[in-house]
Design an enzyme around this catalytic site. Structure first.
Site, short mmCIF file in Angstrom:
data_model
loop_
_atom_site.label_atom_id
_atom_site.label_comp_id
_atom_site.label_asym_id
_atom_site.label_seq_id
_atom_site.Cartn_x
_atom_site.Cartn_y
_atom_site.Cartn_z
N SER A 183 0.84 -1.20 0.00
CA SER A 183 0.00 0.00 0.00
C SER A 183 0.87 1.24 0.00
O SER A 183 1.91 1.29 0.66
CB SER A 183 -0.88 0.00 1.25
N TYR A 195 -0.67 0.12 10.20
CA TYR A 195 -1.03 -0.42 8.88
C TYR A 195 0.07 -0.07 7.86
O TYR A 195 0.60 -0.94 7.17
CB TYR A 195 -2.39 0.15 8.44
N1 LIG Z 1 -8.65 -0.73 -1.12
C1 LIG Z 1 -7.66 0.11 -1.08
O1 LIG Z 1 -7.84 1.34 -1.26
C2 LIG Z 1 -6.26 -0.40 -0.85
C3 LIG Z 1 -5.22 0.52 -0.95
C4 LIG Z 1 -3.92 0.07 -0.76
C5 LIG Z 1 -3.68 -1.25 -0.48
N2 LIG Z 1 -4.70 -2.12 -0.36
C6 LIG Z 1 -4.37 -3.50 -0.03
O2 LIG Z 1 -5.05 -4.37 -0.90
C7 LIG Z 1 -5.33 -5.60 -0.25
C8 LIG Z 1 -6.81 -5.92 -0.40
O3 LIG Z 1 -7.55 -4.85 0.15
P1 LIG Z 1 -9.08 -4.60 -0.21
O4 LIG Z 1 -9.31 -3.14 -0.13
O5 LIG Z 1 -9.43 -5.36 -1.42
O6 LIG Z 1 -9.78 -5.24 1.07
P2 LIG Z 1 -11.25 -5.90 1.26
O7 LIG Z 1 -12.16 -5.52 0.15
O8 LIG Z 1 -11.63 -5.56 2.65
O9 LIG Z 1 -10.94 -7.45 1.15
C9 LIG Z 1 -10.06 -8.02 2.04
C10 LIG Z 1 -10.09 -9.51 1.87
O10 LIG Z 1 -9.25 -10.08 2.89
C11 LIG Z 1 -10.06 -10.90 3.73
N3 LIG Z 1 -9.63 -10.78 5.12
C12 LIG Z 1 -9.59 -9.67 5.87
N4 LIG Z 1 -9.15 -9.97 7.10
C13 LIG Z 1 -8.92 -11.30 7.10
C14 LIG Z 1 -8.49 -12.22 8.09
N5 LIG Z 1 -8.20 -11.83 9.34
N6 LIG Z 1 -8.34 -13.52 7.75
C15 LIG Z 1 -8.65 -13.95 6.50
N7 LIG Z 1 -9.10 -13.13 5.54
C16 LIG Z 1 -9.24 -11.83 5.84
C17 LIG Z 1 -11.46 -10.38 3.57
O11 LIG Z 1 -12.37 -11.38 4.00
P3 LIG Z 1 -13.90 -10.99 4.38
O12 LIG Z 1 -14.58 -10.94 3.06
O13 LIG Z 1 -14.32 -12.10 5.25
O14 LIG Z 1 -13.85 -9.65 5.07
C18 LIG Z 1 -11.47 -10.10 2.07
O15 LIG Z 1 -11.56 -11.30 1.35
C19 LIG Z 1 -4.90 -5.42 1.20
O16 LIG Z 1 -3.62 -5.99 1.36
C20 LIG Z 1 -4.83 -3.92 1.37
O17 LIG Z 1 -3.87 -3.57 2.34
C21 LIG Z 1 -6.00 -1.72 -0.54
#
Ligand SMILES: NC(=O)c1ccc[n+]([C@@H]2O[C@H](COP(=O)([O-])OP(=O)(O)OC[C@H]3O[C@@H](n4cnc5c(N)ncnc54)[C@H](OP(=O)(O)O)[C@@H]3O)[C@@H](O)[C@H]2O)c1
Length: 306
Positions: A183, A195
């Protein structure tokens, strides 16, 4: 050498350097993906962590579109099953499996057991996507458990899982890929201190491991993908824009960067332009942009809690 000759020489060198950097930038974001090199042997599989929502789900869809069978990891068995059924409907020619493990609490033994359950599969790709922030708030307002959970999900779990899977990925018969999702919060974003720090761990793990596998003579591509703001994810459904792509656009960008030759890369071009501007500007400009945004998010979070 007279002064005008010196200055014109410096001008030519600077212009050449800028042109070269610009061409490298264009090449990075237009070259075709090498992901298909990881499709070989009988039934190649990819494991995507955090695949029940957001970017992980979209990466699973992109990999399935490219012909990979996909192991979906998540923590919620019902949500994973719904995702699996949906993907089976969308992609008839590939198979899906699911693995349930809570990344914030899974012990190393549970991780080893989950990895053992994949014995016999032709696993060629691991995407360490699982992650996320806790609340947007000052460091001292987090409980100790919240801090542990953020560090576990973003750093400890990917490290333990990668360690457990390396013997399967270090194979003589062909190349394999490890992709780690980071990120841009690791640049210095307030109210998400642990984070940001745990995502920095993730990127550092990528570059260190990339060099280590090379040193060990293993044919494994390791790439850390730095990600900016993305919508159509679990916690954010705002309208998309050039600088805030949907999860699917972000996932396509992640897959497109495979084979780019960098250990760490900003995955999506809109985020790369933002990073370029940040790198060029005095640090105070970044703070002027990021602090009000994060303060707003912190205040929203506080309102939700009362
Ligand atoms: N979205 C952004 O703006 C952004 C920006 C920078 C980096 N990122 C990075 O991109 C990656 C994905 O983010 P996202 O925004 O797509 O997140 P998201 O939509 O919240 O999805 C996260 C996924 O991880 C699973 N998860 C969360 N906590 C978990 C746990 N304790 N054990 C097992 N599974 C778990 C969630 O399961 P559930 O469906 O059960 O919740 C979901 O499948 C992350 O590494 C995040 O740091 C995101």
């Amino acid at each position: 050498m007279n002064a005008s000759l010196l200055f014109s020489g410096l001008g030519v060198a600077t212009a050449s350097y800028i042109t070269l950097r610009f061409l490298r930038f264009i090449r990075l974001y237009t070259r075709p993906s090498s992901v298909k090199r990881y499709i070989y042997g009988e039934n190649p599989w990819a494991l995507v962590t955090g695949a029940s929502d957001g970017i992980g789900l979209a990466i699973a869809q992109e990999l399935a579109t490219n012909g990979f069978n996909v192991i979906l990891h998540g923590r919620n068995p019902e949500k994973l099953e719904t995702t699996k059924t949906r993907l089976e409907g969308e992609h008839k020619n590939v198979q899906f499996k699911s693995v349930v493990l809570n990344a914030s609490s899974a012990t190393s033994q549970q991780i080893e057991q989950a990895v053992a359950s994949l014995d016999g599969l032709n696993l060629t790709v691991l995407v360490n996507n699982v992650g996320g922030a806790a609340k947007v708030q000052p460091l001292e307002k987090n409980t100790a458990d919240e801090l542990d959970s953020v560090m576990n999900v973003n750093a400890r779990f990917p490290a333990q899982l990668t360690k457990a899977l390396l013997p399967k990925l270090a194979r003589p018969q062909g190349p394999t890929l490890i992709m780690n999702i980071g990120s841009m919060a690791d640049l210095g974003v307030p109210y998400a201190t642990v984070y940001g720090a745990s995502k920095a761990f993730n990127m550092s793990m990528s570059s260190c491991l990339a060099v280590e596998v090379k040193a060990e003579g293993r044919n494994i591509e390791v790439v850390g993908i730095s990600v900016g703001r993305v919508t159509d994810v679990g916690h954010n459904k705002e309208d998309s824009s050039f600088f805030t792509p949907t999860a699917r656009t972000m996932a396509r960008a992640c897959v497109d960067r495979v084979g780019c030759g960098r250990y760490i890369v900003v995955g999506y071009i809109g985020h790369a332009i933002q990073k370029f501007v940040v790198d060029l500007s005095p640090w105070i400009v970044f703070e002027m942009l990021v602090v009000p945004t994060m303060k707003d998010r912190k205040e929203n979070e506080e309102r939700k809690q009362v």
